[in-house]
Design an enzyme around this catalytic site. Structure first.
Site, PDB file in Angstrom:
ATOM      1  N   ASP A 158       0.805  -1.217   0.000  1.00 13.94           N
ATOM      2  CA  ASP A 158       0.000   0.000   0.000  1.00 13.94           C
ATOM      3  C   ASP A 158       0.841   1.272   0.000  1.00 13.94           C
ATOM      4  OD1 ASP A 158       0.718  -0.940   2.588  1.00 13.94           O
ATOM      5  OD2 ASP A 158      -0.687   0.440   3.525  1.00 13.94           O
ATOM      6  N   GLU A 186      -0.552  -2.185   5.093  1.00 14.88           N
ATOM      7  CA  GLU A 186       0.420  -2.210   6.191  1.00 14.88           C
ATOM      8  C   GLU A 186       0.352  -0.929   7.000  1.00 14.88           C
ATOM      9  OE1 GLU A 186       3.623  -1.208   8.541  1.00 14.88           O
ATOM     10  OE2 GLU A 186       3.439  -0.235   6.590  1.00 14.88           O
ATOM     11  N   ARG A 199      17.997  -6.030  14.802  1.00 15.23           N
ATOM     12  CA  ARG A 199      18.417  -6.484  16.121  1.00 15.23           C
ATOM     13  C   ARG A 199      17.531  -7.652  16.550  1.00 15.23           C
ATOM     14  NH1 ARG A 199      19.152  -2.960  19.897  1.00 15.23           N
ATOM     15  NH2 ARG A 199      18.442  -4.115  21.699  1.00 15.23           N
ATOM     16  N   HIS A 223       7.646   8.509   4.714  1.00 20.37           N
ATOM     17  CA  HIS A 223       6.406   9.268   4.881  1.00 20.37           C
ATOM     18  C   HIS A 223       6.574  10.743   4.528  1.00 20.37           C
ATOM     19  CE1 HIS A 223       3.924   6.227   7.428  1.00 20.37           C
ATOM     20  NE2 HIS A 223       4.818   5.611   6.687  1.00 20.37           N
TER      21      HIS A 223
END
Length: 434
Positions: free
Chosen positions: A104, A170, A215, A405
């Site tokens: 998306d 997502e 991690r 974003h």
């Protein structure tokens, strides 16, 4: 243990496992990735030019499904609305592993200046909005399509099965939808038949191109949406004592949340971010309204600490409202769980990623990040590892360049072959495990 030692240990294990299937040589994988790269770049640019919002990825899903079918895979569509699942069965029986990409885009007006920049629009919260791949999911889809092509080309040498999960939504459930893409795909059987023993995924982020970092254990924060509604009594702005001032109460609520987080949580053990991001109240400069609504996000890495903070925040907000004579409604909804990388699988993956990117380009002990990812739900179902791929364009400082974003976020296309290679190697080497 250093990555060099991990790589040597993995090599020794492979040599000692005489009964295991012979490894597919790295050189063969790299040659196949190089052959697929021009198409991967073309797919990325096409998808970038034609972005779609969550649960509206119909064109994207069609491109994916057509490609997987052309490779001879078993393909299921409309898994979780617009999700696609492809199954590649190797020439011999063995383990099952899954690889995931999200599809998306975001309601963002693109400002990259790219020749294939998006001019698309979509519907969000009842409004027509610009749409852009401002988070790099176009690259994710293209890389996994490339990985499917490479793996299908060596199908006869694979002992086991690879499941390709192309996931919608997502970025969270659209307004009015109860579940996002990962949760819905799980509910509709994306990981059920065949059931993977492990799942791997990646995300492009700011970073030097060619670097891979992650991690073990808690890697990306759990994400909750917080909504607060304060109800008071409307009055003239000149006579605040004749009403119940929700504007003043709202200001106090924001400060209370900031202080709760900063003064009661140890940031060295459980990184926590609690942000109020919207405040909507009033229609005129001289009228104190009777209602104020706020929303925000809570990012945490410890379930017990998160639950305690939510409990104390609700009590504190009720106390603030009562002080002003107002009432408060407080609600919390989880958008994504904690991305928890399986510890044993994380250790196993380190030399595999080093094989793909080079030992000096892999950091398997990067600090946690407060951004969130609903890959977390997939890795709650089966052991998983999620890793990041540095993708800042050359000539741009990753520390100051446009982040995910941002309207100007872009992906250095030189990292696309590496993403294909990490996908392929994580699947191949997992299936080759004795």
């Amino acid at each position: 243990m250093t990555l060099r030692l991990l790589a040597l240990s993995a090599t020794a294990l492979a040599l000692s496992a005489g009964a295991a299937a012979a490894q597919i040589p790295l050189e063969r994988i790299e040659a196949a990735v190089e052959t697929a790269t021009p198409r991967v770049v073309e797919w990325r640019r096409d998808l970038h030019r034609n972005p779609e919002l969550g649960f509206a990825e119909t064109r994207t899903a069609g491109v994916v499904a057509d490609h997987l079918r052309s490779l001879g895979l078993e393909v299921r569509t409309e898994v979780g609305r617009t999700g696609v699942v492809g199954v590649l069965r190797g020439g011999r029986p063995g383990r099952t592993v899954a690889l995931r990409a999200d599809m998306d885009a975001l309601p963002v007006l693109e400002a990259t200046g790219l020749p294939f920049a998006s001019t698309a629009t979509g519907t969000y919260m009842g409004e027509t909005v610009p749409v852009a791949h401002a988070c790099g999911h176009d690259a994710h889809v293209a890389m996994l399509m490339g990985a499917a092509e490479v793996l299908a080309g060596m199908k006869d040498q694979l002992a086991g099965t690879v499941v390709f999960v192309f996931q919608p939504a997502e970025e969270g459930a659209p307004p009015g939808e109860p579940k996002g893409g990962a949760a819905l795909m799980i509910e509709e059987g994306a990981l059920a038949d065949p059931r993977p023993e492990a799942i791997f995924g990646l995300h492009v982020v700011p970073g030097r191109p060619g670097t891979v970092f992650y991690r073990p254990r808690g890697f990306m924060a759990a994400s909750d949406r917080v909504d607060i509604v304060l109800s008071g009594r409307q009055t003239h702005g000149a006579w605040p004592w004749k009403g119940v001032d929700v504007i003043a109460a709202s200001a106090q609520v924001v400060q209370t949340i900031n202080n709760l987080t900063a003064r009661t949580v140890d940031p060295t053990t459980t990184p926590t971010v609690f942000t109020i991001a919207t405040l909507d109240a009033g229609v005129r400069y001289n009228i104190i309204p009777d209602r104020a609504t706020m929303s925000g996000t809570l990012r945490t890495f410890d379930i017990a600490q998160r639950d305690d903070l939510v409990r104390r925040a609700e009590i504190a907000i009720d106390n603030v409202a009562e002080t002003y004579g107002a009432t408060a409604e407080f609600s919390v909804r989880q958008n994504a769980a904690l991305v928890f990388n399986d510890e044993a699988l994380s250790g196993w993956l380190a030399p595999v990623l080093a094989e793909a990117a080079g030992v000096d380009n892999v950091n398997a002990a990067t600090p946690p990040t407060t951004v969130a990812e609903d890959f977390s739900y997939l890795s709650q179902e089966v052991p998983g590892v999620f890793y990041h791929l540095g993708a800042t364009p050359e000539g741009t400082d990753p520390a100051s360049g446009p982040p995910n974003h941002s309207p100007a976020f872009d992906v250095d296309e030189s990292v696309l072959p590496l993403g294909v290679k990490t996908h392929v190697l994580s699947a191949v080497r997992f299936l080759e495990r004795p």
